[in-house]
Design a protein around this motif. Structure first.
Motif, PDB file in Angstrom:
ATOM      1  N   UNK A  68     -91.090 137.626 -10.572  1.00  0.00           N
ATOM      2  CA  UNK A  68     -90.709 136.495  -9.531  1.00  0.00           C
ATOM      3  C   UNK A  68     -89.487 135.931 -10.450  1.00  0.00           C
ATOM      4  N   UNK A  69     -88.282 135.679  -9.786  1.00  0.00           N
ATOM      5  CA  UNK A  69     -87.069 135.163 -10.088  1.00  0.00           C
ATOM      6  C   UNK A  69     -87.431 134.065 -11.030  1.00  0.00           C
ATOM      7  N   UNK A  70     -86.690 133.832 -12.027  1.00  0.00           N
ATOM      8  CA  UNK A  70     -86.571 132.799 -13.032  1.00  0.00           C
ATOM      9  C   UNK A  70     -85.323 132.058 -13.631  1.00  0.00           C
ATOM     10  N   UNK A  71     -84.337 132.352 -12.579  1.00  0.00           N
ATOM     11  CA  UNK A  71     -82.975 131.613 -12.803  1.00  0.00           C
ATOM     12  C   UNK A  71     -82.835 130.211 -12.952  1.00  0.00           C
ATOM     13  N   UNK A  72     -83.807 129.451 -12.414  1.00  0.00           N
ATOM     14  CA  UNK A  72     -83.761 127.954 -12.688  1.00  0.00           C
ATOM     15  C   UNK A  72     -84.796 127.745 -13.525  1.00  0.00           C
ATOM     16  N   UNK A  73     -85.404 128.725 -14.235  1.00  0.00           N
ATOM     17  CA  UNK A  73     -86.217 128.543 -15.244  1.00  0.00           C
ATOM     18  C   UNK A  73     -87.858 127.861 -14.906  1.00  0.00           C
ATOM     19  N   UNK A  74     -87.970 127.424 -13.546  1.00  0.00           N
ATOM     20  CA  UNK A  74     -88.929 126.585 -13.131  1.00  0.00           C
ATOM     21  C   UNK A  74     -90.462 127.438 -13.169  1.00  0.00           C
ATOM     22  N   UNK A 114     -94.589 138.314 -19.024  1.00  0.00           N
ATOM     23  CA  UNK A 114     -93.473 138.218 -20.014  1.00  0.00           C
ATOM     24  C   UNK A 114     -92.115 137.537 -19.430  1.00  0.00           C
ATOM     25  N   UNK A 115     -91.840 136.758 -20.064  1.00  0.00           N
ATOM     26  CA  UNK A 115     -90.818 135.663 -19.397  1.00  0.00           C
ATOM     27  C   UNK A 115     -89.371 135.705 -19.956  1.00  0.00           C
TER      28      UNK A 115
END
Length: 172
Positions: A68-74, A114-115
């Motif tokens: 899952x995309x984490x570009x805004x870190x939410x 893993x983030x």
């Protein structure tokens, strides 16, 4: 058992190349409804557009991962604050524009995660993969508890009496 799909989905499935659309439900305290192809309304819920990649999903081998995309870190923040292990995860697959033809692709739980700055890599666990018990963390020396009462000790808690047992050298 055969199922009937809409004419638009049937045409999409017969096309030489199809790109499925995924709907992902994650059971956090405030559930997440994510969609891989733009904002979507389905099943009485609003599914929010998100970067989603499904990798290695194989019920036979009991393997799979969702990115899952984490570009805004939410998503990373939500996972770190609430945890992903044992959270209910459902993945629905949609072929074509008709979201009412969504098919349940995965129904199970989150495993390890893993983030990084770009993705949250969530390992998937099938519902019947392992027998679950509660509590899932034992109070034992191996888990950092170094002052434990001996087996046979009776503890009164909220009107109930619990007797500690020793099993395999561990107090439980």
């Amino acid at each position: 058992m055969p199922r009937t799909v809409s004419a638009t989905t049937d045409a999409e499935l017969k096309a030489p190349v199809t790109r499925p659309h995924y709907l992902v439900y994650i059971g956090f305290s405030t559930p997440l409804y994510l969609s891989s192809r733009g904002d979507t309304s389905w099943n009485g819920q609003s599914w929010q557009a998100s970067d989603i990649v499904i990798q290695g999903l194989s019920p036979d081998k009991r393997t799979g991962e969702i990115l899952i995309g984490n570009t805004d870190l939410s998503i990373g923040q939500t996972i770190l604050s609430e945890g992903i292990a044992d959270r209910v995860i459902q993945i629905f697959e949609v072929h074509g524009p008709n979201v009412d033809d969504a098919e349940l692709l995965f129904d199970g739980y989150g495993g390890g995660c893993i983030i990084d700055e770009r993705w949250a890599h969530i390992r998937l666990r099938w519902s019947s993969q392992a027998a679950m018990f509660s509590p899932r963390i034992l109070a034992c020396k191996e888990n950092g508890f170094n002052h434990l009462p001996p087996g046979g000790t009776k503890i009164s808690w909220d009107g109930a009496i619990y007797t500690l047992e020793v099993k395999d050298g561990r107090v439980s």
